[in-house]
Scaffold this motif. Structure first.
Motif, PDB file in Angstrom:
ATOM      1  N   ARG A  39       0.861  -1.184   0.000  1.00 26.70           N
ATOM      2  CA  ARG A  39       0.000   0.000   0.000  1.00 26.70           C
ATOM      3  C   ARG A  39       0.895   1.232   0.000  1.00 26.70           C
ATOM      4  N   ASP A  63      -4.080   7.384   1.472  1.00 30.20           N
ATOM      5  CA  ASP A  63      -3.779   6.260   0.592  1.00 30.20           C
ATOM      6  C   ASP A  63      -3.681   6.752  -0.842  1.00 30.20           C
ATOM      7  N   LEU A  95      -2.774   0.792  -4.158  1.00 30.02           N
ATOM      8  CA  LEU A  95      -2.624  -0.547  -3.596  1.00 30.02           C
ATOM      9  C   LEU A  95      -2.166  -1.445  -4.730  1.00 30.02           C
ATOM     10  N   TRP A 108     -11.241   0.810  -2.262  1.00 36.47           N
ATOM     11  CA  TRP A 108     -10.239   0.626  -3.310  1.00 36.47           C
ATOM     12  C   TRP A 108     -10.958   0.211  -4.580  1.00 36.47           C
TER      13      TRP A 108
END
Length: 118
Positions: free
Chosen positions: A49, A67, A70, A92
């Motif tokens: 990640r 974030d 990923l 995600w």
């Protein structure tokens, strides 16, 4: 009479591993967007990640760590899945699938639609 114990072999995950984590860290230095922040690569089951301080303040008004991407390795298909974060929903989303890690990193670093580095 002794009973036979059947042991099943558990195949360990090939990812995460330190070698590929370092490869990702080095590759991120070639990104096109937000070159003035230092992203970090965290390990997760089956992959990595990528997170970074939010200098644009588009996602986090306080400039906190968010974030970015990923990367998951599919051991069955021997492919890399690259996900982007839908920050509004906190989910995600699959962006693309790649045969090799460098191709996934190239897509992440270019980010022409600003879907990763927001």
């Amino acid at each position: 009479m002794q009973s036979a114990v059947l042991m099943t072999a558990v195949r360990p995950f090939a990812h995460p591993n330190d070698l590929d984590r370092k490869r990702i860290e080095r590759a991120l230095k070639a990104r096109k967007r937000y070159r003035y922040v230092t992203p970090s690569v965290a390990t997760t089951i089956g992959g990595y990640r990528i997170e970074s301080p939010c200098c644009s303040r588009n996602i986090d008004r306080d400039g906190g760590v968010v974030d970015v991407a990923l990367l998951l390795h599919d051991p069955e298909g021997a492919r890399w899945q690259l996900f982007r974060k839908d920050h509004g929903r906190g989910l995600w989303q699959l962006d693309s699938t790649h045969e090799r890690l460098p191709a996934a990193l190239e897509r992440l670093n270019a980010d022409p639609e600003r879907t990763f580095w927001q």
